[in-house]
Write an enzyme that holds these catalytic residues in place. Structure first.
Site, PDB file in Angstrom:
ATOM      1  N   LYS A  98       0.748  -1.052  -0.133  1.00  0.00           N
ATOM      2  CA  LYS A  98      -0.057   0.201  -0.221  1.00  0.00           C
ATOM      3  C   LYS A  98       0.927   1.278   0.018  1.00  0.00           C
ATOM      4  O   LYS A  98       0.290   2.358  -0.289  1.00  0.00           O
ATOM      5  CB  LYS A  98      -1.105   0.101   1.259  1.00  0.00           C
ATOM      6  CG  LYS A  98      -0.393  -0.169   2.561  1.00  0.00           C
ATOM      7  CD  LYS A  98      -0.033   1.117   3.219  1.00  0.00           C
ATOM      8  CE  LYS A  98       0.958   0.982   4.187  1.00  0.00           C
ATOM      9  NZ  LYS A  98       1.575   2.091   5.032  1.00  0.00           N
ATOM     10  N   THR A 100      -3.537   5.197   4.155  1.00  0.00           N
ATOM     11  CA  THR A 100      -2.228   5.903   3.783  1.00  0.00           C
ATOM     12  C   THR A 100      -2.485   6.626   2.533  1.00  0.00           C
ATOM     13  O   THR A 100      -1.837   7.535   2.244  1.00  0.00           O
ATOM     14  CB  THR A 100      -1.271   4.620   3.643  1.00  0.00           C
ATOM     15  OG1 THR A 100      -1.557   3.666   4.503  1.00  0.00           O
ATOM     16  CG2 THR A 100       0.238   4.914   3.497  1.00  0.00           C
TER      17      THR A 100
HETATM   18  O1  LIG Z   1       1.978   2.264   7.676  1.00  0.00           O
HETATM   19  C1  LIG Z   1       1.342   3.326   8.148  1.00  0.00           C
HETATM   20  C2  LIG Z   1      -0.081   3.530   8.549  1.00  0.00           C
HETATM   21  O2  LIG Z   1      -0.599   2.318   8.587  1.00  0.00           O
HETATM   22  C3  LIG Z   1       2.305   4.510   8.172  1.00  0.00           C
HETATM   23  O3  LIG Z   1       2.353   4.915   6.746  1.00  0.00           O
HETATM   24  P1  LIG Z   1       3.628   5.840   6.399  1.00  0.00           P
HETATM   25  O4  LIG Z   1       4.784   5.061   6.564  1.00  0.00           O
HETATM   26  O5  LIG Z   1       3.358   6.207   4.835  1.00  0.00           O
HETATM   27  O6  LIG Z   1       3.558   7.095   7.275  1.00  0.00           O
END
Ligand SMILES: O=C(CO)COP(=O)(O)O
Ligand SMILES: NC(=O)C1=CN([C@@H]2O[C@H](COP(=O)(O)OP(=O)(O)OC[C@H]3O[C@@H](n4cnc5c(N)ncnc54)[C@H](O)[C@@H]3O)[C@@H](O)[C@H]2O)C=CC1
Length: 338
Positions: free
Chosen positions: A188, A245
Site C-alpha cells: 500500500k 495511507t
Molecule cells: O503504515 C502506516 C500506516 O498504517 C504509516 O504509513 P507511512 O509510512 O506512509 O507514514
C-alpha cells in the site's frame, strides 16, 4: 509485575507501540542505536525527533544497549526494512525461541523477502508474527481509536499479542495469513505515493476513489499470485491500511508523493521528509517482481516510469487512461476464487 517486553527501534512507530504496551502496565525496554537519543528520551520523557508532543509513558525505558532488549521473551521489531537484517543477524542464537513481531512494512531488495521471512531465516526457531493495519503512529500515540491485525501461524502468539496490546483505544484482530497481512502493509505504500501526487496535482475525490479501488485490485491480484488469501485484502491490513495511507497527509509515503506532485525531485522529497518512506524501495522491487511473474500492475508501472524511467506525468496519465477496457472486479475470479 509482568515481564518486560522489548521494542527495537527509536522511531515514531516503535515509540507508539512502546507507549501502548506501557499504558497496559507492561514494563517496556525500547532499544535504539543512538545513545544520545536514548539519553534524551530517558531524561525528557519524550521523543521529540520522531514523535513530537507525545509524553513517554512511565513504564518505557529507552536504551542503546541491545542486550537488555534481547533478554525479553516478546520483542516488537519497528526498524526500517533496510536495517532489520543487519541489526538482528549478530544475535541469531540468543533470539531462538523468542516471540518476534515485525511491524516493519517493507520488502528486501534482491531476495524479495518480507521482514518476518528474514527473521525466520535468521532465527529459524523464533516464534514469528506480523503486526499490520491502518496505524498511523501519530494517531496511535494520540489515543485515536485504532484497530490492527496480528498475523501468525502460531495462535498462542497471536493471543499473547492481543492480550498485551489490546486497550481502550487499540483493538487487535488475529489472522493466520501472515504473508497476506505483511504483503498488504508493504504494497500500500506505493499507492500512497501516487495518491499524494494526485492530491498535489489538484485531482479530486473521483480520482482518489478510482485510485484506491484500482490499487486494491492490483495489489490483490499480485498477492494472490504469490499465495496470499484475497480475503485478507478486504480486511484492516489490506483495504484498511490502503485507505488511511492514500488519504492522510500524515502518511510519509503520501508526503513524498505530494512533494513529487509539486515538482520536487525524488531525492529532495525523501530528504525533506527525514523519516522512513518504505514505498520508494518497495516500488523498485515490486516492479521487477511483477515483470518477472507477468502480473498486470499498471499503477506500479506508471509510478516506476515517472520516478525511474524519465517519463513525463502527462504521458503516463494519458496511457493509463487510454488502456484497453477491462472488467471491474476481476482479480478474485482470475485467481480461481470464483
Ligand atoms: O503504515 C502506516 C500506516 O498504517 C504509516 O504509513 P507511512 O509510512 O506512509 O507514514
Ligand atoms: N510511522 C508509522 O505510522 C508506521 C510505521 N510502520 C513501519 O515501521 C517501520 C519503522 O518506521 P518508523 O518508526 O515510522 O520510522 P521512523 O522514520 O520514525 O524511525 C526510524 C528509526 O529507525 C532508526 N534506524 C534507522 N536505521 C537504523 C539502523 N541501521 N539500525 C538501527 N536503527 C536504525 C532511526 O534512527 C529511527 O529511530 C517502517 O517499516 C514503517 O513502515 C508501521 C506502522 C505505522
Amino acid at each position: 509485575m509482568s515481564k518486560p517486553i522489548a521494542v527495537l527501534g527509536g522511531g515514531s512507530f516503535g515509540t507508539a507501540v512502546a507507549n501502548l504496551l506501557a499504558s497496559n502496565n507492561h514494563p517496556v525496554i525500547q532499544w535504539m542505536r543512538d545513545e544520545q537519543q536514548a539519553q534524551t528520551m530517558q531524561v525528557e520523557r519524550k521523543n521529540p525527533k520522531y514523535l513530537q508532543g507525545v509524553p513517554l509513558q512511565d513504564g518505557v525505558q529507552p536504551t542503546s544497549e541491545i542486550a537488555e532488549a534481547l533478554a525479553c521473551e516478546l520483542i516488537f521489531v519497528a526498524l526500517p526494512s533496510t536495517a532489520l537484517r543487519q541489526v538482528l543477524t549478530p544475535y541469531a542464537e540468543q533470539l531462538a525461541g523468542k516471540g518476534l513481531i515485525s511491524t516493519t512494512k517493507g520488502i528486501e531488495a534482491d531476495s524479495f523477502l518480507l521482514m518476518s521471512q528474514i527473521i525466520e531465516q535468521i532465527v529459524p526457531k523464533a516464534r514469528v508474527g506480523v503486526l499490520s493495519g491502518p496505524n498511523l503512529a501519530k494517531e496511535v500515540a494520540a489515543g485515536a481509536l485504532t484497530a490492527t491485525v496480528i498475523a501468525s501461524e502460531d495462535q498462542a502468539l497471536c493471543q499473547q499479542v492481543q492480550e498485551v496490546l489490546h486497550g481502550s483505544t487499540f483493538r487487535v484482530y488475529a489472522s493466520s495469513d501472515r504473508y497476506g497481512v505483511e504483503l498488504g502493509g508493504a504494497l500500500k505504500n506505493v499507492y500512497a505515493i501516487i495518491a499524494g501526487m494526485a492530491a498535489a496535482l489538484g485531482m479530486g475525490e473521483n480520482t482518489r476513489s478510482m485510485l484506491i479501488t484500482r490499487a486494491l485490485a492490483e495489489m490483490t491480484r499480485f498477492a494472490v499470485r504469490l499465495g496470499a488469501s484475497p480475503m485478507t485484502f478486504l480486511g484492516l491490513a489490506g483495504v484498511g491500511d490502503l485507505i488511511v495511507t492514500c488519504t492522510s497527509p500524515k502518511s510519509r509515503n503520501y508526503q513524498v508523493g505530494y512533494a513529487l506532485g509539486e515538482g520536487r525531485s525524488l531525492e529532495e522529497a525523501v530528504q525533506r521528509l527525514g523519516e522512513v518512506a518504505e514505498g520508494v524501495n518497495t516500488l523498485k522491487v515490486l516492479k521487477a517482481k511483477a515483470d518477472e511473474l507477468e502480473v498486470y500492475m499498471p499503477l506500479v508501472s506508471a509510478l516506476h516510469a515517472i520516478l525511474f524511467e524519465g517519463q513525463t506525468l502527462t504521458k503516463v496519465i494519458g496511457s493509463l487512461m487510454s488502456g484497453e477496457p477491462k472488467t471491474d472486479v476481476d482479480f478474485i475470479t482470475v485467481a480461481g476464487f470464483s
